[in-house]
Design a protein around this motif. Sequence first.
Motif, PDB file in Angstrom:
ATOM      1  N   VAL A  45      89.892  69.419  86.372  1.00  0.00           N
ATOM      2  CA  VAL A  45      89.803  68.828  85.037  1.00  0.00           C
ATOM      3  C   VAL A  45      89.862  69.913  83.965  1.00  0.00           C
ATOM      4  CG1 VAL A  45      88.412  67.421  83.475  1.00  0.00           C
ATOM      5  CG2 VAL A  45      88.495  66.852  85.912  1.00  0.00           C
ATOM      6  N   VAL A  46      89.151  71.009  84.185  1.00  0.00           N
ATOM      7  CA  VAL A  46      89.159  72.101  83.209  1.00  0.00           C
ATOM      8  C   VAL A  46      90.562  72.686  83.079  1.00  0.00           C
ATOM      9  CG1 VAL A  46      88.293  74.423  82.679  1.00  0.00           C
ATOM     10  CG2 VAL A  46      86.727  72.675  83.568  1.00  0.00           C
ATOM     11  N   LYS A  47      91.234  72.876  84.199  1.00  0.00           N
ATOM     12  CA  LYS A  47      92.589  73.443  84.173  1.00  0.00           C
ATOM     13  C   LYS A  47      93.547  72.542  83.403  1.00  0.00           C
ATOM     14  CE  LYS A  47      96.134  75.371  87.228  1.00  0.00           C
ATOM     15  NZ  LYS A  47      96.499  75.640  88.645  1.00  0.00           N
ATOM     16  N   THR A  48      93.470  71.245  83.648  1.00  0.00           N
ATOM     17  CA  THR A  48      94.327  70.302  82.927  1.00  0.00           C
ATOM     18  C   THR A  48      94.042  70.346  81.433  1.00  0.00           C
ATOM     19  OG1 THR A  48      94.465  68.836  84.846  1.00  0.00           O
ATOM     20  CG2 THR A  48      94.979  67.876  82.698  1.00  0.00           C
ATOM     21  N   TRP A  49      92.761  70.359  81.078  1.00  0.00           N
ATOM     22  CA  TRP A  49      92.354  70.409  79.667  1.00  0.00           C
ATOM     23  C   TRP A  49      92.864  71.687  79.013  1.00  0.00           C
ATOM     24  CZ3 TRP A  49      89.369  66.400  77.601  1.00  0.00           C
ATOM     25  CH2 TRP A  49      88.939  66.581  76.281  1.00  0.00           C
ATOM     26  N   PHE A  50      92.739  72.796  79.712  1.00  0.00           N
ATOM     27  CA  PHE A  50      93.136  74.100  79.185  1.00  0.00           C
ATOM     28  C   PHE A  50      94.628  74.130  78.864  1.00  0.00           C
ATOM     29  CE2 PHE A  50      94.667  78.452  79.756  1.00  0.00           C
ATOM     30  CZ  PHE A  50      93.767  79.196  79.001  1.00  0.00           C
ATOM     31  N   PHE A  51      95.447  73.641  79.779  1.00  0.00           N
ATOM     32  CA  PHE A  51      96.889  73.758  79.613  1.00  0.00           C
ATOM     33  C   PHE A  51      97.512  72.636  78.780  1.00  0.00           C
ATOM     34  CE2 PHE A  51      96.449  76.532  83.385  1.00  0.00           C
ATOM     35  CZ  PHE A  51      97.076  77.653  82.873  1.00  0.00           C
ATOM     36  N   THR A  52      96.802  71.517  78.633  1.00  0.00           N
ATOM     37  CA  THR A  52      97.391  70.408  77.880  1.00  0.00           C
ATOM     38  C   THR A  52      96.723  70.140  76.543  1.00  0.00           C
ATOM     39  OG1 THR A  52      95.985  68.727  78.944  1.00  0.00           O
ATOM     40  CG2 THR A  52      98.082  69.280  80.035  1.00  0.00           C
ATOM     41  N   LYS A  53      95.483  70.631  76.354  1.00  0.00           N
ATOM     42  CA  LYS A  53      94.770  70.285  75.126  1.00  0.00           C
ATOM     43  C   LYS A  53      94.217  71.470  74.339  1.00  0.00           C
ATOM     44  CE  LYS A  53      93.406  65.611  76.505  1.00  0.00           C
ATOM     45  NZ  LYS A  53      92.288  64.622  76.562  1.00  0.00           N
ATOM     46  N   ASP A  54      93.606  72.440  75.019  1.00  0.00           N
ATOM     47  CA  ASP A  54      92.869  73.448  74.256  1.00  0.00           C
ATOM     48  C   ASP A  54      92.703  74.741  75.057  1.00  0.00           C
ATOM     49  OD1 ASP A  54      91.248  74.894  72.604  1.00  0.00           O
ATOM     50  OD2 ASP A  54      89.548  73.519  72.669  1.00  0.00           O
ATOM     51  N   LYS A  55      93.480  75.756  74.713  1.00  0.00           N
ATOM     52  CA  LYS A  55      93.377  77.039  75.397  1.00  0.00           C
ATOM     53  C   LYS A  55      92.248  77.907  74.854  1.00  0.00           C
ATOM     54  CE  LYS A  55      97.976  77.520  77.356  1.00  0.00           C
ATOM     55  NZ  LYS A  55      99.142  78.399  77.575  1.00  0.00           N
ATOM     56  N   THR A  56      91.520  77.395  73.882  1.00  0.00           N
ATOM     57  CA  THR A  56      90.367  78.130  73.352  1.00  0.00           C
ATOM     58  C   THR A  56      89.056  77.558  73.888  1.00  0.00           C
ATOM     59  OG1 THR A  56      90.068  76.750  71.366  1.00  0.00           O
ATOM     60  CG2 THR A  56      91.674  78.549  71.236  1.00  0.00           C
ATOM     61  N   ILE A  57      89.132  76.733  74.894  1.00  0.00           N
ATOM     62  CA  ILE A  57      87.945  76.014  75.371  1.00  0.00           C
ATOM     63  C   ILE A  57      86.902  76.950  75.980  1.00  0.00           C
ATOM     64  CG2 ILE A  57      88.823  75.506  77.700  1.00  0.00           C
ATOM     65  CD1 ILE A  57      86.764  73.172  75.347  1.00  0.00           C
ATOM     66  N   ALA A  58      87.298  78.122  76.474  1.00  0.00           N
ATOM     67  CA  ALA A  58      86.326  79.054  77.055  1.00  0.00           C
ATOM     68  C   ALA A  58      85.288  79.462  76.020  1.00  0.00           C
ATOM     69  CB  ALA A  58      87.034  80.285  77.614  1.00  0.00           C
ATOM     70  N   ALA A  59      85.736  79.775  74.808  1.00  0.00           N
ATOM     71  CA  ALA A  59      84.801  80.165  73.749  1.00  0.00           C
ATOM     72  C   ALA A  59      83.820  79.034  73.456  1.00  0.00           C
ATOM     73  CB  ALA A  59      85.571  80.543  72.492  1.00  0.00           C
ATOM     74  N   ALA A  60      84.329  77.815  73.424  1.00  0.00           N
ATOM     75  CA  ALA A  60      83.484  76.651  73.129  1.00  0.00           C
ATOM     76  C   ALA A  60      82.424  76.461  74.210  1.00  0.00           C
ATOM     77  CB  ALA A  60      84.347  75.399  73.006  1.00  0.00           C
ATOM     78  N   LEU A  61      82.821  76.581  75.471  1.00  0.00           N
ATOM     79  CA  LEU A  61      81.883  76.339  76.562  1.00  0.00           C
ATOM     80  C   LEU A  61      80.872  77.474  76.716  1.00  0.00           C
ATOM     81  CD1 LEU A  61      84.244  74.757  79.250  1.00  0.00           C
ATOM     82  CD2 LEU A  61      82.641  73.595  77.704  1.00  0.00           C
ATOM     83  N   LEU A  62      81.309  78.710  76.466  1.00  0.00           N
ATOM     84  CA  LEU A  62      80.362  79.821  76.493  1.00  0.00           C
ATOM     85  C   LEU A  62      79.261  79.607  75.454  1.00  0.00           C
ATOM     86  CD1 LEU A  62      82.800  82.850  76.903  1.00  0.00           C
ATOM     87  CD2 LEU A  62      80.942  82.245  78.468  1.00  0.00           C
ATOM     88  N   ARG A  63      79.670  79.170  74.282  1.00  0.00           N
ATOM     89  CA  ARG A  63      78.696  78.914  73.222  1.00  0.00           C
ATOM     90  C   ARG A  63      77.802  77.738  73.580  1.00  0.00           C
ATOM     91  NH1 ARG A  63      79.095  76.811  67.509  1.00  0.00           N
ATOM     92  NH2 ARG A  63      77.579  78.023  66.328  1.00  0.00           N
ATOM     93  N   MET A  64      78.402  76.683  74.139  1.00  0.00           N
ATOM     94  CA  MET A  64      77.616  75.521  74.542  1.00  0.00           C
ATOM     95  C   MET A  64      76.560  75.902  75.576  1.00  0.00           C
ATOM     96  SD  MET A  64      78.815  72.037  76.492  1.00  0.00           S
ATOM     97  CE  MET A  64      79.782  71.358  75.145  1.00  0.00           C
ATOM     98  N   GLN A  65      76.948  76.664  76.588  1.00  0.00           N
ATOM     99  CA  GLN A  65      75.990  77.023  77.632  1.00  0.00           C
ATOM    100  C   GLN A  65      74.863  77.870  77.073  1.00  0.00           C
ATOM    101  OE1 GLN A  65      77.582  78.679  81.260  1.00  0.00           O
ATOM    102  NE2 GLN A  65      75.557  78.981  82.143  1.00  0.00           N
ATOM    103  N   PHE A  66      75.201  78.844  76.235  1.00  0.00           N
ATOM    104  CA  PHE A  66      74.165  79.686  75.642  1.00  0.00           C
ATOM    105  C   PHE A  66      73.217  78.859  74.785  1.00  0.00           C
ATOM    106  CE2 PHE A  66      72.420  82.438  72.341  1.00  0.00           C
ATOM    107  CZ  PHE A  66      71.934  83.494  73.099  1.00  0.00           C
ATOM    108  N   HIS A  67      73.758  78.012  73.934  1.00  0.00           N
ATOM    109  CA  HIS A  67      72.924  77.206  73.042  1.00  0.00           C
ATOM    110  C   HIS A  67      72.078  76.202  73.824  1.00  0.00           C
ATOM    111  CE1 HIS A  67      74.778  77.912  68.832  1.00  0.00           C
ATOM    112  NE2 HIS A  67      75.015  78.955  69.606  1.00  0.00           N
ATOM    113  N   ASP A  68      72.586  75.722  74.939  1.00  0.00           N
ATOM    114  CA  ASP A  68      71.796  74.811  75.767  1.00  0.00           C
ATOM    115  C   ASP A  68      70.667  75.553  76.460  1.00  0.00           C
ATOM    116  OD1 ASP A  68      71.191  72.291  77.098  1.00  0.00           O
ATOM    117  OD2 ASP A  68      71.996  73.229  78.912  1.00  0.00           O
ATOM    118  N   CYS A  69      70.983  76.656  77.120  1.00  0.00           N
ATOM    119  CA  CYS A  69      69.991  77.353  77.936  1.00  0.00           C
ATOM    120  C   CYS A  69      68.879  77.982  77.113  1.00  0.00           C
ATOM    121  CB  CYS A  69      70.675  78.413  78.795  1.00  0.00           C
ATOM    122  SG  CYS A  69      71.747  77.735  80.100  1.00  0.00           S
ATOM    123  N   PHE A  70      69.156  78.351  75.866  1.00  0.00           N
ATOM    124  CA  PHE A  70      68.136  78.989  75.034  1.00  0.00           C
ATOM    125  C   PHE A  70      67.198  77.980  74.381  1.00  0.00           C
ATOM    126  CE2 PHE A  70      69.157  83.200  75.754  1.00  0.00           C
ATOM    127  CZ  PHE A  70      68.444  84.056  74.924  1.00  0.00           C
TER     128      PHE A  70
END
Length: 325
Positions: A45-70
Amino acid sequence: MSKAKALVVVLFLAVFSSQCYGELRVGFYKGKCGQTDVEGVVRRVVKTWFFTKDKTIAAALLRMQFHDCFVNGCDASILLDGGNNEKKAIANKSVRGYELIDAIKDALEAECQGLVSCADIISMATRDAVLLSGGKWYNVETGRRDGNVSFASNVNLPGPSISVSDSINTFAIKKLTPTDMVYLLGGHTVGITHCSLFQDRLYNFNNTGGPDPTMSKWLLFGLRMKCPRGSSFDNIVPLDVMTPSLVDNSFFQQIQRGNGVLQIDQQIALDPLTKDIVKGADFDTKFGEAMVKLGRVEVLTDAQGEVRKSCRAVNKKPLFLGIIN
């Protein structure tokens, strides 16, 4: 075997099992969803999203994980909708990637209902997005459960102007070392920020009437062009000025040249507490290790929390929580 010896064996196994019970581990879902490879579903699912919708999704998810865990630990509380939840906090207004998490959850629920937590989905999806963006593979531990408490008032994240020593103390509360902190800030190898978060460094640093002297003249010129004084637009700029879409070591190289956009990013390359870590950065290995440690922060396991059917809502709404209107 005598009854006495059998009893000893049983007690030993019980004690041994209790030591492992409740711990995160690599491959937690292996064999729990028939022939379905849970991590493979997430990756697809991530691969499909990356190549068809948003190649900047890594930055978004890194931020999401940090903001969630803290905030309350890695329990996917940042995903909850309704009421005065964490999404409503100012620091989380620009967090994105929720639709991808929904898509992964839907795909997993179609294979094995009620099995995979939203907290684990965040960690797995982030790792896969990092890999697609040029980063190195790291094994994600799984076995988290989802929380049911989400208050905007609980969101108290370290800001971009925090001092290195204060940042170290903040990370220490989460049982993360200065080395972990430096490499997690290395997640700024991708992503963007807004002029308003560093504009004081360009024109009136510490009320001096001038720029931050630690910023290179090259960066100062470029940022003043993008963030003119008195502008009514809060423009965006990349955090890594050279390879903003790649998860690589460029961020650490740039901050050693005075090209850190955020004050804390620049200071970790200068402060005696962290500069040696930055100078000897082994990003390919240490970044993944730091992400794994982040994923252990205050997790819920076993009978704690729940596995949500929808990542946006608790299964049974408890009373008096921030998610309740």
